[in-house]
Design an enzyme around this catalytic site. Structure first.
Site, mmCIF file in Angstrom:
data_model
loop_
_atom_site.group_PDB
_atom_site.id
_atom_site.type_symbol
_atom_site.label_atom_id
_atom_site.label_comp_id
_atom_site.label_asym_id
_atom_site.label_seq_id
_atom_site.Cartn_x
_atom_site.Cartn_y
_atom_site.Cartn_z
ATOM 1 N N HIS A 1 41.238 43.897 41.947
ATOM 2 C CA HIS A 1 42.522 43.280 41.608
ATOM 3 C C HIS A 1 43.019 43.751 40.239
ATOM 4 O O HIS A 1 42.249 44.220 39.395
ATOM 5 C CB HIS A 1 42.401 41.753 41.608
ATOM 6 C CG HIS A 1 41.429 41.236 40.598
ATOM 7 N ND1 HIS A 1 41.728 41.085 39.258
ATOM 8 C CD2 HIS A 1 40.142 40.836 40.720
ATOM 9 C CE1 HIS A 1 40.695 40.630 38.608
ATOM 10 N NE2 HIS A 1 39.706 40.462 39.466
ATOM 11 N N GLU B 1 34.731 36.428 44.450
ATOM 12 C CA GLU B 1 33.872 36.799 43.332
ATOM 13 C C GLU B 1 32.665 35.856 43.259
ATOM 14 O O GLU B 1 32.645 34.778 43.844
ATOM 15 C CB GLU B 1 34.689 36.749 42.030
ATOM 16 C CG GLU B 1 33.935 37.141 40.758
ATOM 17 C CD GLU B 1 33.293 38.515 40.801
ATOM 18 O OE1 GLU B 1 32.256 38.636 41.475
ATOM 19 O OE2 GLU B 1 33.808 39.442 40.142
#
Length: 397
Positions: free
Chosen positions: A201, A277
């Site tokens: 990202h 994550e």
């Protein structure tokens, strides 16, 4: 009987799965037996979290097939299960209608060529070893850990070219990349490959400050620079024109990055929970120096072992590997033969790269992945994987 193998070797795979609740806490177990002696030569088991019996049974089948493939990919395999549903579906006599079963069945079919595998139903009392392992896995999950083999792994002598570590064959057959075999898998004269293009990202307000930002923190959005990075990535990927699907972690920063690319490509974004994550617990929002000051012992333990967890965290790199491996397998089964953009985070992408290379677990501490960087791994239908790109930031210059 399964088709004849190149060297005449034959395996028996017994697999089972269970769920305490259906759906509920679930696990699977599988054993590989020598087809001539009946001796168990490999075991596999795993706690898979909340799932149905059928999902657990399919995952047990896949793990058993992979354990057999690691020992000898040329062998014929007789699969024996007490699940009539799985046996009939994999034999092609029953249609697979449930959307949860379809990608798992497709994945199971990629492990060995169909001509090398046969399926047979057996009564439950003849499947006691696989059932025992499935229950051991569920018991381990209830205790907050993953299943580990008891005692010394059973030996499984093989030819040197196909040799694998007994620990790898027993402990993590569903996740670790199989040892590369000679040559590639071909169908119709061409290698069958699925490519995962992995995009980290773009920046958030925490990124330039190098603060821990996991799955249980503030879930920050992209910063202005992060949105610019996402647009540059979108331009570069659109110019290549090869991406056929977009899959993203559920976190806001990854969804915003994925949506920028998907809009440019005219594709929908599919969310995959397993790509989120790592949970950094009490370290969320802190810098490395702040963690070192507040939780020095926990930090040292975490850097020394991938089985250690951040302070107050629910997972280690080892447990993250479990869920990322499952997410990878689901993507490969759903998009077989295609190029898929996977938008995720530092830890999951490092883990996917490590697994593709067959590198040791602590290799994740030796990689650098910049914001909005690209990596790419190509997966072949024979179990091989090839790293094609790592931390590419050319589109950001």
């Amino acid at each position: 009987m399964a088709g004849d193998s190149t060297n005449g070797r034959r395996f028996i795979v017994e697999a089972d799965g269970g769920s305490r609740g259906n759906p509920g806490p679930a696990g699977y177990g599988a054993v590989v037996r020598d087809g001539d002696t009946g001796r168990i030569i490999a075991e596999a088991a795993e706690y898979i979290g909340r799932a149905t019996n059928n999902v657990a049974e399919y995952k047990g089948l896949i793990a058993g097939l992979r354990a057999a493939h690691e020992i000898d990919p040329t062998a014929s395999v007789d699969v024996r299960m007490d699940s009539k549903l799985v046996v009939e579906q994999m034999s092609g006599r029953w249609k697979i209608k449930h959307p949860d079963m379809q990608p798992l069945a497709a994945e199971a079919r990629t492990v060995f060529p169909r001509s090398q595998v046969s399926y047979a139903w057996i009564p439950r009392e003849r499947n006691k070893d696989a059932d025992r392992l499935a229950n051991e896995a569920m018991d381990a999950g209830k205790a907050g850990r993953q299943w580990e083999p008891k005692g010394e792994p059973r030996p499984h002598p093989v030819a040197p070219a196909a040799a694998v570590s007994p620990v790898a064959a027993v402990a993590e057959p569903a996740l670790e990349a199989p040892a590369p075999q000679a040559g590639w898998a071909f169908a119709g004269g061409q290698a069958i490959a699925t490519t995962l293009v992995m995009l980290r990202h773009g920046e958030t307000a925490l990124t330039p400050q190098k603060r821990f930002s996991g799955s249980t923190g503030s879930d920050p959005q992209l910063s202005e620079k992060g949105r610019w990075q996402a647009e540059r990535a979108a331009e570069a990927l659109a110019a290549r024109g090869t991406v056929e699907a977009v899959v993203s972690s559920p976190m806001l920063r990854t969804r915003e990055t994925a949506e920028a690319v998907a809009l440019r490509l005219g594709l929908p974004v599919r969310i995959e929970e397993g790509l989120r994550e790592l949970d950094f617990g009490a370290w969320e929002g802190l810098t490395f120096a702040e963690v070192q000051e507040r939780h020095p012992e926990d930090l040292n333990a975490w850097l020394a072992s991938t089985k250690a967890k951040p302070t107050g965290s629910s997972e280690s790199f080892a447990s993250l590997t479990q869920r990322v491996g499952v997410a990878r397998d689901k993507i490969l089964a759903r998009y077989a033969g295609k190029t898929v953009l996977v938008v995720s985070h530092v830890s999951p992408i490092k883990t996917l790269v490590r697994l593709a290379l067959g590198a040791p677990p602590d290799a994740v501490y030796r990689m650098e992945l910049s914001a909005a960087s690209l990596c790419a791994v190509q997966y072949y239908s024979d179990g091989n994987a090839s790293l094609r790109l790592l931390n590419d930031t050319g589109h950001l210059r």
